[in-house]
Design an enzyme around this catalytic site. Structure first.
Site, PDB file in Angstrom:
ATOM      1  N   ASN A   1       0.830  -1.230   0.000  1.00 39.27           N
ATOM      2  CA  ASN A   1       0.000   0.000   0.000  1.00 39.27           C
ATOM      3  C   ASN A   1       0.853   1.265   0.000  1.00 39.27           C
ATOM      4  O   ASN A   1       0.457   2.297   0.543  1.00 39.27           O
ATOM      5  CB  ASN A   1      -1.006   0.007   1.166  1.00 39.27           C
TER       6      ASN A   1
ATOM      7  N   ASP B   1       5.040  -5.403  -9.549  1.00 39.67           N
ATOM      8  CA  ASP B   1       5.538  -4.722  -8.356  1.00 39.67           C
ATOM      9  C   ASP B   1       6.778  -3.896  -8.720  1.00 39.67           C
ATOM     10  O   ASP B   1       7.788  -4.448  -9.142  1.00 39.67           O
ATOM     11  CB  ASP B   1       5.895  -5.798  -7.327  1.00 39.67           C
TER      12      ASP B   1
HETATM   13  P1  4NP Z   1       3.294  -2.156  -3.429  1.00 33.24           P
HETATM   14  O1  4NP Z   1       4.891  -2.310  -3.498  1.00 33.24           O
HETATM   15  O2  4NP Z   1       2.755  -3.519  -3.047  1.00 33.24           O
HETATM   16  O3  4NP Z   1       2.923  -1.761  -4.796  1.00 33.24           O
HETATM   17  O4  4NP Z   1       3.011  -1.096  -2.379  1.00 33.24           O
HETATM   18  C1  4NP Z   1       5.659  -2.867  -2.458  1.00 33.24           C
HETATM   19  C2  4NP Z   1       5.991  -2.101  -1.360  1.00 33.24           C
HETATM   20  C3  4NP Z   1       6.780  -2.639  -0.368  1.00 33.24           C
HETATM   21  C4  4NP Z   1       7.228  -3.935  -0.476  1.00 33.24           C
HETATM   22  C5  4NP Z   1       6.893  -4.701  -1.574  1.00 33.24           C
HETATM   23  C6  4NP Z   1       6.106  -4.163  -2.568  1.00 33.24           C
HETATM   24  N1  4NP Z   1       8.071  -4.477   0.544  1.00 33.24           N
HETATM   25  O5  4NP Z   1       8.542  -5.620   0.360  1.00 33.24           O
HETATM   26  O6  4NP Z   1       8.300  -3.821   1.558  1.00 33.24           O
END
Ligand code: 4NP
Length: 159
Positions: free
Chosen positions: A14, A127
């Site tokens: 998020n 991602d």
């Molecule tokens: P999101 O991206 O799911 O698009 O917000 C990410 C943010 C943080 C992480 C992975 C994906 N993380 O591993 O901390």
């Protein structure tokens, strides 16, 4: 026919994809005069970033398109969200597996891949967290296009 619709965007943290989707979709809804009929929110399946603002790269990429997402705060999905939103739209298959598990336990709105509303031929919003700036531009392009399709779907359902 309902006169309101609610949309929840879900990713892992998020802080990248789902807050970007929230910002882009809200902007398009405003432009199309639908914002007053919509409740829009985003959340993550993970708990690492609760209370944090979106990633600076996501804020920057959205900002270059005139969309300010800097005030959003990350939160984790709750089982109740599946009862509170008409659309629960996830970014990738991993998010889908996680939210489907919650849905099997809780019932409510079945989660769907957001890009079901896109013509891109892609199933997932990748991602961008561990990649470069161009990943964030690609995310915005995919989200923008799917948001147009989603608004068309919502328009068809609203009174
Ligand atoms: P999101 O991206 O799911 O698009 O917000 C990410 C943010 C943080 C992480 C992975 C994906 N993380 O591993 O901390």
């Amino acid at each position: 026919m309902p006169d309101q619709a609610s949309v929840l965007f879900v990713c892992l943290g998020n802080i990248c994809r789902s807050p970007s989707a929230e910002g882009v979709f809200r902007r398009l809804a405003e432009e199309q005069g639908l914002a007053g009929k919509l409740r829009i929110d985003s959340c993550g399946t993970g708990n690492w970033h609760i209370g944090k603002a979106p990633d600076a790269r996501a804020v920057g990429a959205a900002g270059r398109r005139g969309i300010d997402i800097s005030d959003l705060k990350a939160r984790q999905i709750l089982a109740e969200d599946l009862d509170r939103f008409d659309y629960v739209l996830v970014m990738d298959r991993s998010n889908l597996a996680d939210v489907r598990e919650m849905w099997h336990q809780n019932g409510g709105t079945e989660p769907r891949l957001f890009l079901e509303f896109s013509q891109s031929g892609q199933a997932e919003v990748p991602d961008p967290y561990y990649g470069g700036e161009d990943g964030f531009e690609r995310v915005l392009d995919l989200i923008h296009e799917a948001s147009e399709g989603l608004l068309e779907d919502i328009r068809g359902r609203l009174a």
